[in-house]
Design a protein around this motif. Structure first.
Motif, PDB file in Angstrom:
ATOM      1  N   ALA A 222       0.833  -1.205   0.000  1.00  0.00           N
ATOM      2  CA  ALA A 222       0.000   0.000   0.000  1.00  0.00           C
ATOM      3  C   ALA A 222       0.868   1.255   0.000  1.00  0.00           C
ATOM      4  O   ALA A 222       0.561   2.236  -0.688  1.00  0.00           O
ATOM      5  CB  ALA A 222      -0.943   0.005   1.202  1.00  0.00           C
TER       6      ALA A 222
ATOM      7  N   VAL B  63       2.202   1.713  -3.501  1.00  0.00           N
ATOM      8  CA  VAL B  63       1.135   2.183  -4.400  1.00  0.00           C
ATOM      9  C   VAL B  63       0.887   3.671  -4.185  1.00  0.00           C
ATOM     10  O   VAL B  63       0.750   4.442  -5.142  1.00  0.00           O
ATOM     11  CB  VAL B  63      -0.148   1.350  -4.205  1.00  0.00           C
ATOM     12  N   LYS B  64       0.838   4.104  -2.937  1.00  0.00           N
ATOM     13  CA  LYS B  64       0.636   5.528  -2.635  1.00  0.00           C
ATOM     14  C   LYS B  64       1.788   6.352  -3.213  1.00  0.00           C
ATOM     15  O   LYS B  64       1.578   7.420  -3.800  1.00  0.00           O
ATOM     16  CB  LYS B  64       0.532   5.721  -1.123  1.00  0.00           C
TER      17      LYS B  64
ATOM     18  N   ASP C 170      -6.271   7.394   0.606  1.00  0.00           N
ATOM     19  CA  ASP C 170      -6.230   5.949   0.402  1.00  0.00           C
ATOM     20  C   ASP C 170      -5.320   5.648  -0.788  1.00  0.00           C
ATOM     21  O   ASP C 170      -5.489   6.216  -1.874  1.00  0.00           O
ATOM     22  CB  ASP C 170      -7.637   5.406   0.120  1.00  0.00           C
TER      23      ASP C 170
ATOM     24  N   LEU D 225      -4.130   6.141  -6.561  1.00  0.00           N
ATOM     25  CA  LEU D 225      -3.618   5.639  -7.842  1.00  0.00           C
ATOM     26  C   LEU D 225      -4.684   5.756  -8.929  1.00  0.00           C
ATOM     27  O   LEU D 225      -4.378   6.140 -10.056  1.00  0.00           O
ATOM     28  CB  LEU D 225      -3.133   4.197  -7.711  1.00  0.00           C
ATOM     29  N   LYS D 226      -5.935   5.475  -8.601  1.00  0.00           N
ATOM     30  CA  LYS D 226      -7.017   5.615  -9.583  1.00  0.00           C
ATOM     31  C   LYS D 226      -7.140   7.061 -10.064  1.00  0.00           C
ATOM     32  O   LYS D 226      -7.263   7.314 -11.265  1.00  0.00           O
ATOM     33  CB  LYS D 226      -8.350   5.162  -8.981  1.00  0.00           C
TER      34      LYS D 226
ATOM     35  N   PHE E  24      -4.914   3.158  -2.958  1.00  0.00           N
ATOM     36  CA  PHE E  24      -5.470   2.609  -4.190  1.00  0.00           C
ATOM     37  C   PHE E  24      -6.403   3.604  -4.879  1.00  0.00           C
ATOM     38  O   PHE E  24      -6.449   3.676  -6.104  1.00  0.00           O
ATOM     39  CB  PHE E  24      -6.130   1.257  -3.911  1.00  0.00           C
ATOM     40  N   GLU E  25      -7.118   4.392  -4.091  1.00  0.00           N
ATOM     41  CA  GLU E  25      -7.944   5.454  -4.658  1.00  0.00           C
ATOM     42  C   GLU E  25      -7.053   6.553  -5.254  1.00  0.00           C
ATOM     43  O   GLU E  25      -7.363   7.115  -6.298  1.00  0.00           O
ATOM     44  CB  GLU E  25      -8.889   6.031  -3.611  1.00  0.00           C
TER      45      GLU E  25
END
Length: 96
Positions: free
Chosen positions: A5, A8-9, A34, A39-40, A36-37
């Motif tokens: 995580a 990813v951040k 967050d 990254l989106k 993953f959010e």
């Protein structure tokens, strides 16, 4: 970045930062906390901006002692993500 995580951040923030070098990030405050959010949102910005920079030879003024172009941003984004995908793969291998 001891966790997946965290990596990813970091990828999301770096991609956002790279596009900010060429003034293609509207607002840093919209990047979610967050991982993953984030990254989106960051990836969505990248995908929206790619057609705008295709074929561009514009170079921004120096920022942090570096000159930035769309080509440089794409090159750095891809290299950076590939590097951290390898890092995530190493973490996953140790979990087996």
């Amino acid at each position: 970045f001891g966790t997946i995580a965290g990596i990813v951040k970091h990828i999301a923030e770096a991609e956002w930062w790279y596009f900010d070098r060429i003034n293609l990030v509207a607002d840093w405050n919209v990047l979610p906390t967050d991982p993953f959010e984030a990254l989106k949102v960051s990836r969505a910005n990248t995908l929206v901006r790619l057609p705008d920079i295709a074929g561009s030879t514009h170079i921004t003024n120096e920022l942090i002692s570096e000159r930035w172009s769309p080509r440089k941003v794409i090159r750095r984004t891809l290299w950076h993500e590939r590097d951290h995908i390898n890092h995530i793969s190493q973490i996953l291998a140790t979990m087996k």
